[in-house]
Design a protein around this motif. Structure first.
Motif, PDB file in Angstrom:
ATOM      1  N   ILE A  82     -66.840 -70.098  15.079  1.00  0.00           N
ATOM      2  CA  ILE A  82     -66.208 -69.421  16.219  1.00  0.00           C
ATOM      3  C   ILE A  82     -65.744 -70.455  17.237  1.00  0.00           C
ATOM      4  N   ALA A  83     -66.564 -71.493  17.472  1.00  0.00           N
ATOM      5  CA  ALA A  83     -66.178 -72.546  18.419  1.00  0.00           C
ATOM      6  C   ALA A  83     -64.928 -73.277  17.931  1.00  0.00           C
ATOM      7  N   ALA A  84     -64.827 -73.493  16.599  1.00  0.00           N
ATOM      8  CA  ALA A  84     -63.646 -74.167  16.046  1.00  0.00           C
ATOM      9  C   ALA A  84     -62.399 -73.306  16.262  1.00  0.00           C
ATOM     10  N   LEU A  85     -62.538 -71.984  16.092  1.00  0.00           N
ATOM     11  CA  LEU A  85     -61.395 -71.084  16.330  1.00  0.00           C
ATOM     12  C   LEU A  85     -60.981 -71.136  17.801  1.00  0.00           C
ATOM     13  N   THR A  86     -61.989 -71.267  18.696  1.00  0.00           N
ATOM     14  CA  THR A  86     -61.682 -71.387  20.125  1.00  0.00           C
ATOM     15  C   THR A  86     -60.880 -72.650  20.396  1.00  0.00           C
ATOM     16  N   LEU A  87     -61.252 -73.754  19.723  1.00  0.00           N
ATOM     17  CA  LEU A  87     -60.485 -74.993  19.900  1.00  0.00           C
ATOM     18  C   LEU A  87     -59.052 -74.821  19.410  1.00  0.00           C
ATOM     19  N   ALA A  88     -58.880 -74.050  18.324  1.00  0.00           N
ATOM     20  CA  ALA A  88     -57.528 -73.786  17.824  1.00  0.00           C
ATOM     21  C   ALA A  88     -56.722 -73.016  18.868  1.00  0.00           C
ATOM     22  N   LYS A  89     -57.377 -72.031  19.522  1.00  0.00           N
ATOM     23  CA  LYS A  89     -56.689 -71.288  20.578  1.00  0.00           C
ATOM     24  C   LYS A  89     -56.299 -72.217  21.715  1.00  0.00           C
ATOM     25  N   ALA A  90     -57.231 -73.108  22.089  1.00  0.00           N
ATOM     26  CA  ALA A  90     -56.954 -74.057  23.172  1.00  0.00           C
ATOM     27  C   ALA A  90     -55.739 -74.914  22.815  1.00  0.00           C
ATOM     28  N   TYR A  91     -55.656 -75.341  21.523  1.00  0.00           N
ATOM     29  CA  TYR A  91     -54.521 -76.158  21.091  1.00  0.00           C
ATOM     30  C   TYR A  91     -53.204 -75.411  21.300  1.00  0.00           C
ATOM     31  N   TYR A  92     -53.166 -74.137  20.891  1.00  0.00           N
ATOM     32  CA  TYR A  92     -51.918 -73.379  21.025  1.00  0.00           C
ATOM     33  C   TYR A  92     -51.545 -73.169  22.493  1.00  0.00           C
ATOM     34  N   ILE A  93     -52.545 -72.865  23.346  1.00  0.00           N
ATOM     35  CA  ILE A  93     -52.238 -72.646  24.761  1.00  0.00           C
ATOM     36  C   ILE A  93     -51.671 -73.921  25.374  1.00  0.00           C
ATOM     37  N   VAL A  94     -52.348 -75.062  25.120  1.00  0.00           N
ATOM     38  CA  VAL A  94     -51.938 -76.316  25.765  1.00  0.00           C
ATOM     39  C   VAL A  94     -50.615 -76.810  25.189  1.00  0.00           C
ATOM     40  N   SER A  95     -50.481 -76.731  23.877  1.00  0.00           N
ATOM     41  CA  SER A  95     -49.298 -77.311  23.235  1.00  0.00           C
ATOM     42  C   SER A  95     -48.039 -76.470  23.454  1.00  0.00           C
ATOM     43  N   ILE A  96     -48.146 -75.158  23.312  1.00  0.00           N
ATOM     44  CA  ILE A  96     -46.961 -74.301  23.366  1.00  0.00           C
ATOM     45  C   ILE A  96     -46.758 -73.725  24.773  1.00  0.00           C
ATOM     46  N   PHE A  97     -47.810 -73.033  25.301  1.00  0.00           N
ATOM     47  CA  PHE A  97     -47.624 -72.379  26.594  1.00  0.00           C
ATOM     48  C   PHE A  97     -47.479 -73.397  27.721  1.00  0.00           C
ATOM     49  N   MET A  98     -48.268 -74.470  27.669  1.00  0.00           N
ATOM     50  CA  MET A  98     -48.204 -75.461  28.742  1.00  0.00           C
ATOM     51  C   MET A  98     -47.199 -76.561  28.403  1.00  0.00           C
ATOM     52  N   HIS A  99     -46.556 -76.450  27.241  1.00  0.00           N
ATOM     53  CA  HIS A  99     -45.484 -77.365  26.829  1.00  0.00           C
ATOM     54  C   HIS A  99     -45.944 -78.816  26.733  1.00  0.00           C
ATOM     55  N   LEU A 100     -47.257 -79.063  26.630  1.00  0.00           N
ATOM     56  CA  LEU A 100     -47.677 -80.470  26.520  1.00  0.00           C
ATOM     57  C   LEU A 100     -47.140 -81.080  25.229  1.00  0.00           C
ATOM     58  N   GLY A 101     -47.034 -80.256  24.184  1.00  0.00           N
ATOM     59  CA  GLY A 101     -46.518 -80.758  22.914  1.00  0.00           C
ATOM     60  C   GLY A 101     -45.076 -81.241  23.014  1.00  0.00           C
ATOM     61  N   ASP A 102     -44.352 -80.801  24.073  1.00  0.00           N
ATOM     62  CA  ASP A 102     -42.950 -81.198  24.231  1.00  0.00           C
ATOM     63  C   ASP A 102     -42.801 -82.469  25.065  1.00  0.00           C
ATOM     64  N   GLU A 103     -43.897 -82.919  25.696  1.00  0.00           N
ATOM     65  CA  GLU A 103     -43.796 -84.126  26.522  1.00  0.00           C
ATOM     66  C   GLU A 103     -43.795 -85.362  25.612  1.00  0.00           C
ATOM     67  N   ILE A 104     -43.506 -86.532  26.231  1.00  0.00           N
ATOM     68  CA  ILE A 104     -43.495 -87.728  25.398  1.00  0.00           C
ATOM     69  C   ILE A 104     -44.926 -88.132  25.074  1.00  0.00           C
ATOM     70  N   ARG A 105     -45.072 -88.916  24.010  1.00  0.00           N
ATOM     71  CA  ARG A 105     -46.383 -89.194  23.435  1.00  0.00           C
ATOM     72  C   ARG A 105     -47.356 -89.824  24.430  1.00  0.00           C
ATOM     73  N   ASN A 106     -46.879 -90.776  25.258  1.00  0.00           N
ATOM     74  CA  ASN A 106     -47.780 -91.442  26.201  1.00  0.00           C
ATOM     75  C   ASN A 106     -48.364 -90.450  27.200  1.00  0.00           C
ATOM     76  N   MET A 107     -47.554 -89.478  27.623  1.00  0.00           N
ATOM     77  CA  MET A 107     -48.044 -88.457  28.545  1.00  0.00           C
ATOM     78  C   MET A 107     -49.145 -87.645  27.868  1.00  0.00           C
ATOM     79  N   ILE A 108     -48.895 -87.250  26.626  1.00  0.00           N
ATOM     80  CA  ILE A 108     -49.903 -86.465  25.889  1.00  0.00           C
ATOM     81  C   ILE A 108     -51.208 -87.246  25.820  1.00  0.00           C
ATOM     82  N   MET A 109     -51.098 -88.562  25.545  1.00  0.00           N
ATOM     83  CA  MET A 109     -52.303 -89.375  25.358  1.00  0.00           C
ATOM     84  C   MET A 109     -53.110 -89.526  26.652  1.00  0.00           C
ATOM     85  N   THR A 110     -52.417 -89.600  27.816  1.00  0.00           N
ATOM     86  CA  THR A 110     -53.187 -89.750  29.058  1.00  0.00           C
ATOM     87  C   THR A 110     -54.010 -88.494  29.349  1.00  0.00           C
TER      88      THR A 110
END
Lengths: 132, 244
Positions: A63-91
């Motif tokens: 269940i915790a792993a599924l929660t992390l998957a949800k967190a990935y989708y929220i941060v990457s798609i909804f918060m558009h972090l996945g669209d930023e440049i790589r260095n920004m993502i890494m910080t």
């Protein structure tokens, strides 16, 4: 291109999809993951007392792993972090790696406290039943 | 990539944003990262205490009520509703950001209103849940006597069940339960509340045409980052307090 640049020093604007299909797809993914989590939660509830400690713990980790998957989708798609440049993502992502140590160290510490209390710091056998 | 990036750009020599992202968005991200550590520390502290005791309240017993459903045993149902409300208000928020990219003021207004309504619905649910927790009485065996306790920061009626006069009755549990539950969900609820205030401010500024004058809707994006973060934290609160 539909998006605008907010200030002159910014030369990069992620391409924003003309439609909203990606947003709705993410919504359905998040809903599905939540429903699977709830299904596992109900499984634990209805099987309470019939499952081994290790099996219950594994299900909770799943269940915790599924929660992390949800967190990935929220941060990457909804918060558009996945669209930023790589260095920004890494910080953002690299400092959060501290949580790996943080969670492991403190939960193990809590568990150690329990064992020390139950055994008077190792001076007697642990007869306390596991309640979870 | 909608804009090509010159290969000769000296990213770190000034005159350019190092991450090619506006100052405001970078700082919002760093604020949210620090907030993530605050919430993380709270949740890990809760987990540490929970791991250190032999018995902890079973969330399926504590959170099994639903408004107007009386004493029906409905574990996880109400909190699932709260989760879906917040996920859905995240969707309307990202749709508002999407309309902002298209410079569509009416669209931004529509989705901001829906997002604010979602936030208010969530806060209403939380108010009901807290009221139910604090005022809902449960039989507890205290010093050989049955008392009726609500769940507060000083009283936990969800301890180990023992046999008393031929029936099973709960004993007081670790008082940390109420402190962590109300502390963490309260801190999250305060974030939802401030998020609603920020979103209302953004709606007013949108209606006044401030972003059209400015030529971009980036403030909606920054408010959106905060709002999605609130949803993100809830995902973990949901996991730690209700699911496991």
């Amino acid at each position: 291109m539909s998006s605008q640049i907010s200030s002159p020093e910014i030369t990069h604007a992620p391409e924003h999809a003309p439609g909203t299909s990606r947003i709705w797809r993410t919504f359905w993914v998040l809903s599905l993951l939540t429903i699977i989590e709830l299904g596992l939660g109900y499984f634990l509830y209805f099987q309470h007392g019939h499952l081994s400690y290790a099996f219950t713990l594994s299900t909770k980790l799943l269940i915790a792993a599924l929660t992390l998957a949800k967190a990935y989708y929220i941060v990457s798609i909804f918060m558009h972090l996945g669209d930023e440049i790589r260095n920004m993502i890494m910080t953002i992502i690299v400092p959060l790696m501290l949580f790996i140590w943080f969670i492991a160290a403190f939960l193990l510490d809590g568990n150690s406290w329990k064992n020390l209390r139950n055994t008077d710091a190792g001076s007697r056998p642990n007869k306390t039943e596991q309640h979870h | 990539m909608s804009t090509t990036i010159s290969t000769n750009t000296k990213w770190w020599n000034g005159g350019r944003s190092p991450f090619n992202i506006s100052y405001g968005k970078v700082m919002m991200w760093y604020f949210l990262m620090s907030d993530a550590f605050t919430f993380g520390a709270f949740l890990i502290s809760y987990g540490t205490i929970r791991f250190s005791v032999n018995h902890w309240a079973d969330p399926n017993h504590v959170f099994n009520a639903f408004p107007l459903a009386g004493h029906a045993n409905l574990p996880l149902v109400f909190v699932s509703l709260m989760t879906f409300i917040l996920i859905f208000s995240s969707v309307t928020m990202v749709l508002a950001v999407h309309e902002g990219h298209k410079m569509n003021r009416k669209g931004v207004e529509k989705y901001m209103v829906l997002t604010i309504l979602g936030g208010l619905a969530f806060l209403g649910c939380q108010a009901w849940e807290w009221t139910h927790m604090i005022t809902g009485d449960h039989a507890v065996l205290v010093n050989g006597q049955i008392e009726y306790w609500g769940t507060t920061v000083t009283r936990n009626p969800w301890g180990v069940e023992v046999m008393h006069n031929g029936a099973m009755v709960a004993t007081p549990g670790p008082i940390a339960f109420g402190g962590y539950f109300f502390g963490i969900t309260g801190f999250h609820g305060f974030h939802v509340f401030s998020g609603v205030i920020i979103n209302v401010t953004m709606l007013i500024k949108t209606r006044l045409g401030h972003f059209d004058q400015r030529g971009h809707y980036e403030m909606i994006e920054k408010a959106g980052l905060y709002w999605h973060f609130v949803d993100l934290v809830w995902v973990f609160v949901f996991l730690c307090f209700y699911l496991v």
